[in-house]
Design an enzyme around this catalytic site. Structure first.
Site, PDB file in Angstrom:
ATOM      1  N   CYS A 122       0.798  -1.240   0.000  1.00  0.00           N
ATOM      2  CA  CYS A 122       0.000   0.000   0.000  1.00  0.00           C
ATOM      3  C   CYS A 122       0.824   1.281   0.000  1.00  0.00           C
ATOM      4  O   CYS A 122       0.383   2.300  -0.520  1.00  0.00           O
ATOM      5  CB  CYS A 122      -1.038  -0.006   1.113  1.00  0.00           C
ATOM      6  SG  CYS A 122      -0.354  -0.140   2.765  1.00  0.00           S
ATOM      7  N   CYS A 130      -3.436  -2.582  -0.892  1.00  0.00           N
ATOM      8  CA  CYS A 130      -2.389  -3.488  -0.423  1.00  0.00           C
ATOM      9  C   CYS A 130      -2.027  -4.560  -1.450  1.00  0.00           C
ATOM     10  O   CYS A 130      -1.132  -5.376  -1.216  1.00  0.00           O
ATOM     11  CB  CYS A 130      -2.822  -4.146   0.886  1.00  0.00           C
ATOM     12  SG  CYS A 130      -3.217  -2.942   2.160  1.00  0.00           S
ATOM     13  N   LYS A 196      -6.359  -8.849  11.108  1.00  0.00           N
ATOM     14  CA  LYS A 196      -6.191  -7.419  10.851  1.00  0.00           C
ATOM     15  C   LYS A 196      -7.534  -6.832  10.453  1.00  0.00           C
ATOM     16  O   LYS A 196      -8.087  -7.172   9.405  1.00  0.00           O
ATOM     17  CB  LYS A 196      -5.167  -7.220   9.745  1.00  0.00           C
ATOM     18  CG  LYS A 196      -4.972  -5.753   9.434  1.00  0.00           C
ATOM     19  CD  LYS A 196      -3.810  -5.539   8.514  1.00  0.00           C
ATOM     20  CE  LYS A 196      -3.681  -4.070   8.194  1.00  0.00           C
ATOM     21  NZ  LYS A 196      -2.604  -3.809   7.264  1.00  0.00           N
ATOM     22  N   ARG A 206      -1.775   6.191   8.225  1.00  0.00           N
ATOM     23  CA  ARG A 206      -1.906   6.417   6.778  1.00  0.00           C
ATOM     24  C   ARG A 206      -1.360   7.786   6.393  1.00  0.00           C
ATOM     25  O   ARG A 206      -0.881   7.971   5.285  1.00  0.00           O
ATOM     26  CB  ARG A 206      -3.352   6.206   6.347  1.00  0.00           C
ATOM     27  CG  ARG A 206      -3.722   4.723   6.465  1.00  0.00           C
ATOM     28  CD  ARG A 206      -5.120   4.411   6.005  1.00  0.00           C
ATOM     29  NE  ARG A 206      -5.424   3.007   6.281  1.00  0.00           N
ATOM     30  CZ  ARG A 206      -6.615   2.465   6.110  1.00  0.00           C
ATOM     31  NH1 ARG A 206      -7.620   3.206   5.648  1.00  0.00           N
ATOM     32  NH2 ARG A 206      -6.808   1.191   6.383  1.00  0.00           N
ATOM     33  N   ARG A 218     -10.637  -0.825   2.487  1.00  0.00           N
ATOM     34  CA  ARG A 218      -9.950  -2.125   2.584  1.00  0.00           C
ATOM     35  C   ARG A 218     -10.879  -3.212   3.098  1.00  0.00           C
ATOM     36  O   ARG A 218     -10.406  -4.258   3.540  1.00  0.00           O
ATOM     37  CB  ARG A 218      -8.739  -1.990   3.509  1.00  0.00           C
ATOM     38  CG  ARG A 218      -7.778  -0.943   3.015  1.00  0.00           C
ATOM     39  CD  ARG A 218      -6.337  -1.214   3.377  1.00  0.00           C
ATOM     40  NE  ARG A 218      -5.565  -0.329   2.522  1.00  0.00           N
ATOM     41  CZ  ARG A 218      -4.704   0.572   2.925  1.00  0.00           C
ATOM     42  NH1 ARG A 218      -4.384   0.652   4.178  1.00  0.00           N
ATOM     43  NH2 ARG A 218      -4.125   1.370   2.065  1.00  0.00           N
ATOM     44  N   LYS A 249      -4.492  -7.082  15.273  1.00  0.00           N
ATOM     45  CA  LYS A 249      -4.307  -5.654  15.056  1.00  0.00           C
ATOM     46  C   LYS A 249      -5.623  -5.009  14.668  1.00  0.00           C
ATOM     47  O   LYS A 249      -6.284  -5.534  13.785  1.00  0.00           O
ATOM     48  CB  LYS A 249      -3.294  -5.488  13.928  1.00  0.00           C
ATOM     49  CG  LYS A 249      -3.126  -4.073  13.449  1.00  0.00           C
ATOM     50  CD  LYS A 249      -2.226  -4.063  12.266  1.00  0.00           C
ATOM     51  CE  LYS A 249      -2.307  -2.711  11.607  1.00  0.00           C
ATOM     52  NZ  LYS A 249      -1.653  -2.678  10.350  1.00  0.00           N
ATOM     53  N   SER A 275      -1.564   3.218  15.533  1.00  0.00           N
ATOM     54  CA  SER A 275      -1.380   4.673  15.568  1.00  0.00           C
ATOM     55  C   SER A 275      -2.530   5.412  16.251  1.00  0.00           C
ATOM     56  O   SER A 275      -2.310   6.334  17.022  1.00  0.00           O
ATOM     57  CB  SER A 275      -1.177   5.189  14.147  1.00  0.00           C
ATOM     58  OG  SER A 275      -2.267   4.819  13.320  1.00  0.00           O
TER      59      SER A 275
HETATM   60  C1  PBG Z   1      -0.214  -1.570   5.849  1.00  0.00           C
HETATM   61  C2  PBG Z   1      -0.297  -1.295   7.298  1.00  0.00           C
HETATM   62  C3  PBG Z   1      -1.179  -0.437   7.991  1.00  0.00           C
HETATM   63  C4  PBG Z   1      -0.765  -0.432   9.329  1.00  0.00           C
HETATM   64  C5  PBG Z   1       0.325  -1.291   9.416  1.00  0.00           C
HETATM   65  N1  PBG Z   1       0.586  -1.830   8.161  1.00  0.00           N
HETATM   66  C6  PBG Z   1      -2.268   0.422   7.505  1.00  0.00           C
HETATM   67  C7  PBG Z   1      -3.482  -0.136   6.932  1.00  0.00           C
HETATM   68  O1  PBG Z   1      -3.718  -1.330   6.826  1.00  0.00           O
HETATM   69  O2  PBG Z   1      -4.269   0.705   6.528  1.00  0.00           O
HETATM   70  C8  PBG Z   1      -1.378   0.379  10.429  1.00  0.00           C
HETATM   71  C9  PBG Z   1      -0.519   0.629  11.611  1.00  0.00           C
HETATM   72  C10 PBG Z   1      -0.982   1.708  12.520  1.00  0.00           C
HETATM   73  O3  PBG Z   1      -2.081   2.273  12.410  1.00  0.00           O
HETATM   74  O4  PBG Z   1      -0.210   2.019  13.439  1.00  0.00           O
HETATM   75  N2  PBG Z   1      -1.099  -2.471   5.319  1.00  0.00           N
END
Ligand code: PBG
Length: 325
Positions: A122, A130, A196, A206, A218, A249, A275
């Site tokens: 991504c 992704c 996830k 992002r 997504r 996650k 985050s």
């Molecule tokens: C990439 C990815 C993401 C995160 C980790 N790897 C973003 C997403 O899936 O949109 C998020 C990590 C975070 O928010 O700290 N695929």
């Protein structure tokens, strides 16, 4: 004879007594710190929504890795922000791509550190998804697997100790495993972002990684936050395909999933304190609405109490300072 009513209070009277019976203890060994690598030299950029976290060029990242390693943070997750993007994410597997260079610099600065890389497209695709897309904008699962294998292999060839695919394509663990094995990297573990969720808590990331999808969302490949059973099937699939660590996650809204995963699978469970979870406490603390250290340690302790063996968190450097005091 009557027994006195049990109040369960006798073990909480003094700090030393509470320490003696505490069930969950955070340690710097539990943490993995995510870092964002950019091109150039001596560059350090603040990230909107993530105070204290910076995008850094490889030279500064190397210095930071060594500093944190000496403080007790021994594991890192590398994200790259490439200079150019295209429809199939080709900058993700270049020999001298941004992650590949960051890994080399970090390993050089702290050879004993565990350097893990995020394997996804991504940040590298111009559409921000992704995986590869059809002309109609649908994700193409199997063609994406081949590309992800190339990306993971290039990270390992650059010196990465572990790879962590975060794309959520079906079959990616088996595909990465066979690629790594064929190339004699049989000892390199895979940490699967298995559970996830399509979460609102990735917002600040992002911004940091410039990876928001340009169109759509997504939800066709990330999990529905409402689904626990379906998530167990995803964990099971990654486990069977040979994942060495299973990740949940985000962490905070999914403590039940961490607990179930820990009870069900005999591999370590990792949790990504994402985050948005970091941003919530930072923002409230900045306003004086929460005590940052107490709130952050409480949040992180809950993740460990739920069963996570490994916590990926932007709070890792602060935790090192707080715990080493
Ligand atoms: C990439 C990815 C993401 C995160 C980790 N790897 C973003 C997403 O899936 O949109 C998020 C990590 C975070 O928010 O700290 N695929």
């Amino acid at each position: 004879m009557r027994y006195p009513e049990y109040r369960g209070r006798r073990l909480r009277g003094s700090a030393a007594m509470r320490d003696l019976v505490r069930e969950t203890r955070l340690h710097t060994d539990d943490f993995m710190y995510p870092v964002f690598a950019i091109g150039g030299i001596n560059k350090k950029e603040a990230i909107e929504g993530m105070p204290g976290v910076f995008r850094m060029s490889c030279d500064l990242l190397a210095v930071e890795t060594k500093r944190l390693f000496d403080l007790g943070i021994k594991a890192f997750m590398v994200f790259g922000i490439p200079d150019h993007k295209d429809s199939h994410g080709s900058s993700a597997w270049e020999k001298d791509g941004i992650v590949q260079r960051a890994v080399q610099a970090m390993k050089h600065a702290a050879p004993e550190a565990v350097i893990c890389t995020d394997v996804c497209l991504c940040q590298y695709t111009d559409h921000g998804h992704c995986g590869l897309l059809t002309r109609e904008g649908k994700i193409m699962n199997d063609p994406t697997l081949e590309i992800l294998s190339k990306v993971a292999l290039s990270h390992v060839e650059a010196g990465a100790d572990m790879v962590a695919p975060s794309d959520m394509m079906d079959g990616r663990i088996a595909s990465l495993r066979s690629t790594l094995d064929e190339c004699s990297y049989v000892e390199t573990p895979i940490m699967a972002y298995s559970a996830k969720f399509a979460s609102a808590f990735y917002g600040p990331f992002r911004n940091a990684a410039d990876s928001a999808p340009k169109a759509g969302d997504r939800k066709t490949y990330q999990m529905d936050p409402a689904n626990g059973m379906e998530t167990l099937r995803e964990l099971e699939a990654d486990y069977r395909e040979g994942a060495d660590i299973l990740m949940v996650k985000p962490a905070l809204s999914y403590l039940d999933i961490i607990r179930t995963a820990g009870d069900r699978f005999d591999v370590p469970i990792a949790a990504y304190n994402v985050s948005g979870e970091y941003a919530m406490i930072k923002a409230a603390a900045e306003k004086g609405w929460l005590e940052e250290e107490r709130a952050a340690l409480e949040m992180l302790t809950s993740i460990k109490r739920a069963g996570a063996k490994l916590i990926i968190s932007y709070y890792a450097p602060d935790v090192a300072l707080w715990l080493n005091r």
